[in-house]
Design an enzyme around this catalytic site. Structure first.
Site, PDB file in Angstrom:
ATOM      1  N   HIS A 110      15.484  -8.127  25.789  1.00 48.39           N
ATOM      2  CA  HIS A 110      14.650  -7.374  26.672  1.00 48.39           C
ATOM      3  C   HIS A 110      13.610  -6.684  25.617  1.00 48.39           C
ATOM      4  O   HIS A 110      13.842  -5.348  25.549  1.00 48.39           O
ATOM      5  CB  HIS A 110      15.161  -6.448  27.679  1.00 48.39           C
ATOM      6  CG  HIS A 110      14.260  -5.693  28.464  1.00 48.39           C
ATOM      7  ND1 HIS A 110      13.119  -6.605  29.342  1.00 48.39           N
ATOM      8  CD2 HIS A 110      14.161  -4.427  28.802  1.00 48.39           C
ATOM      9  CE1 HIS A 110      12.792  -5.379  30.220  1.00 48.39           C
ATOM     10  NE2 HIS A 110      13.135  -4.559  29.784  1.00 48.39           N
ATOM     11  N   ALA A 167      20.140   9.861  38.126  1.00 46.39           N
ATOM     12  CA  ALA A 167      19.243   9.916  39.429  1.00 46.39           C
ATOM     13  C   ALA A 167      17.709  10.174  39.036  1.00 46.39           C
ATOM     14  O   ALA A 167      17.255  11.016  39.793  1.00 46.39           O
ATOM     15  CB  ALA A 167      20.087  10.870  40.088  1.00 46.39           C
ATOM     16  N   ARG A 201       8.008 -10.154  36.588  1.00 45.67           N
ATOM     17  CA  ARG A 201       6.783 -10.198  35.914  1.00 45.67           C
ATOM     18  C   ARG A 201       6.210 -11.070  35.823  1.00 45.67           C
ATOM     19  O   ARG A 201       4.858 -11.268  36.160  1.00 45.67           O
ATOM     20  CB  ARG A 201       6.950  -9.085  34.693  1.00 45.67           C
ATOM     21  CG  ARG A 201       7.367  -7.662  34.949  1.00 45.67           C
ATOM     22  CD  ARG A 201       7.637  -6.705  33.634  1.00 45.67           C
ATOM     23  NE  ARG A 201       7.672  -5.469  34.017  1.00 45.67           N
ATOM     24  CZ  ARG A 201       8.339  -4.717  33.258  1.00 45.67           C
ATOM     25  NH1 ARG A 201       8.837  -5.119  32.092  1.00 45.67           N
ATOM     26  NH2 ARG A 201       8.306  -3.327  33.513  1.00 45.67           N
ATOM     27  N   VAL A 232      14.700   5.242  37.724  1.00 45.58           N
ATOM     28  CA  VAL A 232      14.995   4.023  38.220  1.00 45.58           C
ATOM     29  C   VAL A 232      16.252   4.102  38.925  1.00 45.58           C
ATOM     30  O   VAL A 232      16.575   3.481  39.828  1.00 45.58           O
ATOM     31  CB  VAL A 232      15.761   3.187  36.577  1.00 45.58           C
ATOM     32  CG1 VAL A 232      16.387   1.910  36.951  1.00 45.58           C
ATOM     33  CG2 VAL A 232      14.401   3.347  35.616  1.00 45.58           C
ATOM     34  N   ARG A 239      11.763   0.467  22.330  1.00 52.25           N
ATOM     35  CA  ARG A 239      12.997   0.490  23.068  1.00 52.25           C
ATOM     36  C   ARG A 239      13.897   0.934  22.047  1.00 52.25           C
ATOM     37  O   ARG A 239      15.141   1.591  22.410  1.00 52.25           O
ATOM     38  CB  ARG A 239      13.539  -0.705  23.805  1.00 52.25           C
ATOM     39  CG  ARG A 239      12.460  -1.130  25.053  1.00 52.25           C
ATOM     40  CD  ARG A 239      12.796  -2.342  25.671  1.00 52.25           C
ATOM     41  NE  ARG A 239      12.010  -2.469  27.075  1.00 52.25           N
ATOM     42  CZ  ARG A 239      11.056  -3.284  27.083  1.00 52.25           C
ATOM     43  NH1 ARG A 239      10.710  -3.910  25.825  1.00 52.25           N
ATOM     44  NH2 ARG A 239      10.285  -3.402  28.035  1.00 52.25           N
TER      45      ARG A 239
END
Ligand code: APR
Length: 307
Positions: free
Chosen positions: A174, A8, A150, A11, A87
C-alpha cells in the site's frame, strides 16, 4: 458476536459506525487511549441506532476487558500521515503502538481475526502477526480493497458508468509501489482495455497510486478515512458472514508469487477463517517484477522494525 475497533479517531470511528450500520455484530467495542473520546463517540452512535434502525450497540472503552471474545479486531490506532510525510515515516512510531495493542488483543480475543489498517499497514500486519502469535490466516492488512475502490471510482468517473459495474484488481504494497492491474479490470465483464485508451488508463493508474496523498493534500491535517474505514468493514463483513469473497488484501505470503514471510497485497478468499485461500494469478514478467519491487520495499521496512 462482537467486533472491536481499536483507535477511535477518524478511521476507527467511521469503521465502528459502518459496522453498526451494517449490523455486523451485537456489540461494537471502540477502544482508544484518550479518555472520554471512545465513550462519547460510542454513545453518540448508539443514540443514532433507533433512527438508523440498527441494533448493534457501540460501546467506548479505554481498556480491553470489554473486547474479550471478539470475532474481529480492526486496528486503526496510531498516527496518521501529514503533508510531506510518507507512510514509511510513520513506521517506528506506529510499530511500537501496534506491538502493545496486539499483545492485549491476543490475550483477550485469542480466536479473533485481526484486520490491520494502521499505516504502513503491510508492515504493521507483520508486527501484529509476530506479536499475536496468530496463524497467518487470522492477520490481514486492508489495502487492496481501498486501492481497488479508488481505481474503480476513477474508472466509473472516466466512463460515466455506475461504480457497481466496475471491478478492479490492485496488488502489492500500500504505497507508491502498488501494482494496479488494468487487464484484470472490467466494466460488467468488459476489460477496460477495450473501453479506455492506454494513455487514459495510465493516467487513472497514476491517480490510484497517488490516491492517498491526493486526499492528504486536501485535508492538510490528516489522511483519508471514509474509504479506508469502509474497505476494512467490507472485509469484516466477508469474514463475519462467511461470504467467501475474493478481495485483494495484504496476506502473509509463504512462497506464493515467489515471496516469503511478508504481507503483500494479493487476491484472497475471505471467509469465517479469515484468509481461506491465496489466489495465485498468472502474472506477466512485467507485473511480477513490479510486485517483487513492491514486496522489496515492504521487506526493507519490516527489517527496520525492532520486534
Ligand atoms: N491505543 C489505542 N488508541 C491509540 C493508541 C493506543 N496505543 N495510540 C493512539 N491511539 C489513537 C489516538 O488517540 C487517535 O484517537 O488512535 C487514533 C488515531 O486517530 P486519528 O489521529 O484520527 O488517525 P486516523 O485518520 O484515524 O488514522 C489512523 O489509519 O489509515 C490509517 O494512516 C492511517 O495509520 C493511520 C491510521
Amino acid at each position: 458476536m462482537k467486533i472491536t475497533v481499536v483507535g477511535a479517531g477518524h478511521v476507527g470511528a467511521t469503521a465502528a459506525l459502518r459496522a453498526s450500520d451494517r449490523e455486523l455484530a451485537n456489540e461494537v467495542i471502540l477502544v482508544d487511549i484518550l479518555e472520554g473520546i471512545p465513550q462519547g463517540k460510542g454513545l453518540d452512535m448508539w443514540e443514532a441506532a433507533p433512527v438508523q434502525r440498527t441494533d448493534s450497540r457501540v460501546i467506548g472503552a479505554n481498556g480491553y476487558d470489554a473486547t474479550a471474545g471478539s470475532s474481529i479486531v480492526v486496528i486503526t490506532a496510531g498516527l496518521a500521515r501529514k503533508p510531506g510525510m510518507s507512510r514509511a515515516d510513520l513506521l517506528a512510531k506506529n510499530a511500537s503502538i501496534i506491538a502493545g495493542i496486539t499483545e492485549k488483543v491476543a490475550e483477550k480475543s485469542p480466536n479473533a481475526v485481526i484486520i490491520m489498517v494502521t499505516n504502513p499497514l503491510d508492515v504493521m500486519a507483520y508486527v501484529a502477526h509476530k506479536k499475536s502469535g496468530f496463524p497467518a490466516n487470522r492477520v490481514i492488512g486492508m489495502a487492496g480493497v481501498l486501492d481497488s475502490a479508488r481505481f474503480r471510482s476513477f474508472i466509473a468517473l472516466e466512463l460515466n458508468v455506475s461504480v457497481r459495474d466496475v471491478s478492479a484488481m490492485v496488488l502489492g504494497g500500500h504505497g507508491d509501489s502498488m501494482v494496479p492491474l488494468p487487464r484484470f479490470c472490467t466494466v460488467s465483464g468488459i476489460p477496460i482495455t477495450e473501453l479506455i485508451e492506454q494513455e487514459t488508463i495510465d493516467r487513472l493508474v497514476e491517480r490510484t497510486r497517488k490516491g492517498g496523498i491526493e486526499i492528504v493534500n486536501y485535508l492538510k491535517t490528516g489522511s483519508a478515512y471514509y474509504a479506508p474505514a469502509t474497505s476494512a468493514i467490507e472485509m469484516a463483513e466477508a469474514i463475519i458472514r462467511d461470504q467467501k469473497r475474493i478481495l485483494p488484501c495484504a496476506a502473509y505470503l509463504q512462497g506464493e508469487y515467489g515471496i516469503d514471510g511478508l504481507f503483500v497485497g494479493v487476491p484472497v478468499k475471505l471467509g469465517k477463517d479469515g484468509v481461506e485461500e491465496i489466489i495465485e494469478l498468472k502474472l506477466t514478467d512485467e507485473e511480477l517484477k513490479a510486485l517483487h519491487a513492491s514486496a522489496e520495499i515492504v521487506k526493507r521496512n519490516c527489517e527496520k522494525c525492532d520486534i
